[in-house]
Design a protein around this motif. Sequence first.
Motif, PDB file in Angstrom:
ATOM      1  N   GLY A  34      -0.215   7.437 -20.479  1.00  0.00           N
ATOM      2  CA  GLY A  34       0.713   8.571 -20.466  1.00  0.00           C
ATOM      3  C   GLY A  34       0.123   9.753 -19.712  1.00  0.00           C
ATOM      4  O   GLY A  34      -0.341   9.624 -18.583  1.00  0.00           O
TER       5      GLY A  34
ATOM      6  N   ARG B 240      -3.868   9.829 -27.825  1.00  0.00           N
ATOM      7  CA  ARG B 240      -2.700  10.148 -28.644  1.00  0.00           C
ATOM      8  C   ARG B 240      -1.577   9.168 -28.318  1.00  0.00           C
ATOM      9  O   ARG B 240      -1.238   8.944 -27.152  1.00  0.00           O
ATOM     10  CB  ARG B 240      -2.218  11.580 -28.393  1.00  0.00           C
ATOM     11  CG  ARG B 240      -1.133  12.045 -29.365  1.00  0.00           C
ATOM     12  CD  ARG B 240      -0.678  13.454 -29.034  1.00  0.00           C
ATOM     13  NE  ARG B 240       0.026  13.488 -27.766  1.00  0.00           N
ATOM     14  CZ  ARG B 240       1.344  13.203 -27.628  1.00  0.00           C
ATOM     15  NH1 ARG B 240       2.049  12.846 -28.691  1.00  0.00           N
ATOM     16  NH2 ARG B 240       1.917  13.280 -26.448  1.00  0.00           N
ATOM     17  N   ARG B 241      -1.020   8.558 -29.355  1.00  0.00           N
ATOM     18  CA  ARG B 241       0.015   7.549 -29.183  1.00  0.00           C
ATOM     19  C   ARG B 241       1.384   8.200 -29.058  1.00  0.00           C
ATOM     20  O   ARG B 241       1.741   9.093 -29.826  1.00  0.00           O
ATOM     21  CB  ARG B 241       0.020   6.568 -30.357  1.00  0.00           C
ATOM     22  CG  ARG B 241      -1.257   5.773 -30.505  1.00  0.00           C
ATOM     23  CD  ARG B 241      -1.269   5.032 -31.831  1.00  0.00           C
ATOM     24  NE  ARG B 241      -0.240   3.995 -31.866  1.00  0.00           N
ATOM     25  CZ  ARG B 241      -0.464   2.707 -31.634  1.00  0.00           C
ATOM     26  NH1 ARG B 241      -1.690   2.297 -31.331  1.00  0.00           N
ATOM     27  NH2 ARG B 241       0.507   1.827 -31.718  1.00  0.00           N
ATOM     28  N   ASP B 242       2.129   7.729 -28.078  1.00  0.00           N
ATOM     29  CA  ASP B 242       3.530   8.124 -27.911  1.00  0.00           C
ATOM     30  C   ASP B 242       4.356   6.873 -28.195  1.00  0.00           C
ATOM     31  O   ASP B 242       4.626   6.065 -27.293  1.00  0.00           O
ATOM     32  CB  ASP B 242       3.768   8.638 -26.494  1.00  0.00           C
ATOM     33  CG  ASP B 242       5.212   9.102 -26.281  1.00  0.00           C
ATOM     34  OD1 ASP B 242       6.043   8.913 -27.193  1.00  0.00           O
ATOM     35  OD2 ASP B 242       5.505   9.639 -25.191  1.00  0.00           O
TER      36      ASP B 242
ATOM     37  N   ARG C 196       7.441   6.404 -28.972  1.00  0.00           N
ATOM     38  CA  ARG C 196       8.781   6.289 -28.380  1.00  0.00           C
ATOM     39  C   ARG C 196       8.706   5.729 -26.971  1.00  0.00           C
ATOM     40  O   ARG C 196       9.505   4.858 -26.593  1.00  0.00           O
ATOM     41  CB  ARG C 196       9.458   7.658 -28.373  1.00  0.00           C
ATOM     42  CG  ARG C 196      10.775   7.667 -27.593  1.00  0.00           C
ATOM     43  CD  ARG C 196      11.450   9.011 -27.667  1.00  0.00           C
ATOM     44  NE  ARG C 196      11.904   9.311 -29.034  1.00  0.00           N
ATOM     45  CZ  ARG C 196      12.576  10.417 -29.357  1.00  0.00           C
ATOM     46  NH1 ARG C 196      12.848  11.316 -28.428  1.00  0.00           N
ATOM     47  NH2 ARG C 196      12.942  10.628 -30.608  1.00  0.00           N
ATOM     48  N   ASN C 197       7.772   6.209 -26.171  1.00  0.00           N
ATOM     49  CA  ASN C 197       7.663   5.779 -24.774  1.00  0.00           C
ATOM     50  C   ASN C 197       6.622   4.676 -24.583  1.00  0.00           C
ATOM     51  O   ASN C 197       6.361   4.271 -23.444  1.00  0.00           O
ATOM     52  CB  ASN C 197       7.309   6.977 -23.887  1.00  0.00           C
ATOM     53  CG  ASN C 197       8.384   8.036 -23.901  1.00  0.00           C
ATOM     54  OD1 ASN C 197       9.570   7.731 -23.762  1.00  0.00           O
ATOM     55  ND2 ASN C 197       7.971   9.285 -24.078  1.00  0.00           N
TER      56      ASN C 197
ATOM     57  N   ASP D   2      -1.505   8.900 -24.345  1.00  0.00           N
ATOM     58  CA  ASP D   2      -2.009  10.077 -23.638  1.00  0.00           C
ATOM     59  C   ASP D   2      -3.523  10.131 -23.808  1.00  0.00           C
ATOM     60  O   ASP D   2      -4.048   9.954 -24.911  1.00  0.00           O
ATOM     61  CB  ASP D   2      -1.384  11.350 -24.205  1.00  0.00           C
ATOM     62  CG  ASP D   2       0.125  11.382 -24.000  1.00  0.00           C
ATOM     63  OD1 ASP D   2       0.605  10.717 -23.065  1.00  0.00           O
ATOM     64  OD2 ASP D   2       0.813  12.058 -24.794  1.00  0.00           O
TER      65      ASP D   2
END
Length: 782
Positions: free
Chosen positions: A288, A347-349, A351-352, A356
């Motif tokens: 990300g 950092r986990r996203d 949704r996408n 990151d």
Amino acid sequence: MTHNDNAGRASRGTANRILKSTVGALAIGLAVSASVVPTIVGAQSYSFTNVSIQGNERIEAGTILSYAGIARGETVSGGELNAAYQRIQETGLFEEVEIVPQGNTLVIRVVEFPTINNIAIEGNRRISDEDLSPLLGSTPRRVFSPSQAEADADAIAGAYTQQGRVAARVNPRVIRRSENRVDLVFEVFEGGVAEIERIGFVGNDEYSDGRLRRAIQTKQAGLLRALIGADTFIEERVAFDRRALQDFYASRGYVDFRITGVNAELSDERDAYFLTFNVDEGQQFRAGRITVSSDLREVNTALFRDAVRLRTGQIYNPALVERDIARLERLAIREGLDFIRVEPQIRRDERNLALDVNYVLTRGERIFVERIDIEGNTTTLDRVVRRQFDTVEGDPFNPRAIRESAERIRALGFFADAEVNAREGSTPEQVIIDVDVEEQPTGSISFGGSYSTSNGFGLNLGFSERNFLGRGQQLSFTFTTGTDNQRYALSFTEPALLGRDLAFGLNLDFYETERDNAEYNTTTGTLSPSLTFPISENTDLQVRYTLGYTNLTIPDESEVGNLVREEAERGEIFESSVGYTLSYDTRRTGLDPTAGVLLSFGQDFGGLGGDTSFIKTTARAVAQRLVWNEEVTLRATVEGGALAYDGDGSRVTDRFFLGSSRMRGFEPGGIGPREFNGANDIDDPLGGNYYAVARFEAEFPLGLPEEYGISGGVFYDVGNLWGLDETNSDVLYEDGSFRHVVGVSLFWTTPLGPLRFNFSEALMKEERDEEQNFEFTISTDF
């Protein structure tokens, strides 16, 4: 080792007496206790003025009394007598022990275990005595211990289990000898190999079973089972396979991948295993937002951000992050910033499905390397190991750099095992790096045979040493002979000249042909020293000098054209040239496990002495990608070359030829300019000063069982060879034309070596071209 059969039969009735009585030591103890305890329990206490020890021959009475722990005149209870019995029994020195109170006298009767006279291992064919003997704890001239004999039998059986022979049985037998001695014999029944009949996976949706089997080291039993060493069940190998699967998925963005269990079921006949990996793949993540941050005022975050190679949208690969961290830490050192540590914050996203990454530059502890200690290297010199470290004594301690150094040491291939650990030094601000290695063989001598459709049968002799004299140098010598040619080659490489990342190479090559696809003979020899050094993470530059010798001769009975005859009249020619090769190879870092690119460009300039002046240029580009869930391999190669000679021009020994190694579907020398005169039976391949070739191929599974190692392929080649310095009216195809070839391939991976069968058809060719519609190559040692 064997024993006299008559002695064995004569003692058959008593041979097992010791083992039987001791394996049932607990039963003996209970029986003795049963005979002693009723006498003891009836009284509250005993006091013995005399102790009589009976049956001992080698062991002193005082020693036995000290084991019992009972002194003369001491008042003891029945429980203390039982404890004395246990202490004597637990010494392992006695076959039988009996404690009997007789009035004021305590009688201790013992039967000593015999001493071992000789140890033999019988029935072992797969593993030699020399390999099994070090596993034994029992030794001659020491007291026989039934428990140790059983442990030795288990150790021998364990050695067979490591070879996949889980049905192996080992029975320890004893043969009585005089003077209370025994011979200890381990009778081995080796049994058959328990192969891995099937490797399966449960829970894998993205990748097929066949693709995952190729990612692990353990293999299913194939057609040539007796020659395959990876189709037996070994727990250590399965543990490695777990790590390999973890790395396989992690490098493809499946950061949540888990192995929930590994089941290894043995068949009822104990001759086959069924291995199943239960996996949870999770979802694939991409990179990300990529940032660099720091609380340190002296850190220019923009400078460090430019050095990051991870890009938004890339499939997330932990190896990419690790390389970025190493790159940033090296940049900090170059900027004069010591003790800078880079910590990735992920950092986990969800949704996408992105991760990151924030590279945080912080100040690490002020700890220095006091020294580096190396042990276990009996052959390899210390400096070979030390140069794998970017860190030296007195440098700031960087745990990541030490881990990378450990990986480089293991990658050398010189050691069966290498452990690198850090411990506190003489002060808390210093650490000592301990390197513990275990040497392994690094040399080999080979004797083999080969066959190819172009050169026929051949003989191969070779010697190779990857750690010559323990200096980390590589030395090899090969001799190869075919029906019409023979070659001698010597190669030497010093990978760290003057202790730097600079490789020195020396190659000697001598090659002779006798009417090898032509009516003339050739002799060539080269001496070429070189220096190779990296100029970036994936790029190397090699500079070299080459001294060459060529001689072109025509046998008396041969009919050759005027061009070749004129070239042969020049006699022996010596060439002196300097050159370079620039290569870019993404396979070195392996950051994209599904693709790779190789680019190379080289030139040689002749005329620094010698008899000729020339410029020879070659270029090559190779790209490979795995598609369709990595089941299909696509590969494309484009290459070309140009040769410019001054003076009398090039000879047939100097020019390029297109054979099967560069373009499939034609004989070596089968395309390109040729001098043809049918009336005089002349048809000489001349080669060309220029060539260009493009090769495209795909390799894919055929649906056969994976353990067969058979896959298929298709290919398309297009190429051209042209250009001569001298010509005449009999020369054909000097201007060149592109030839087009299509074909199918059959790949068979065997323990004897990889086989490839090519079936081809030329779509476009010239009339005098020489096709080769079928080709295969096999090479093996025997």
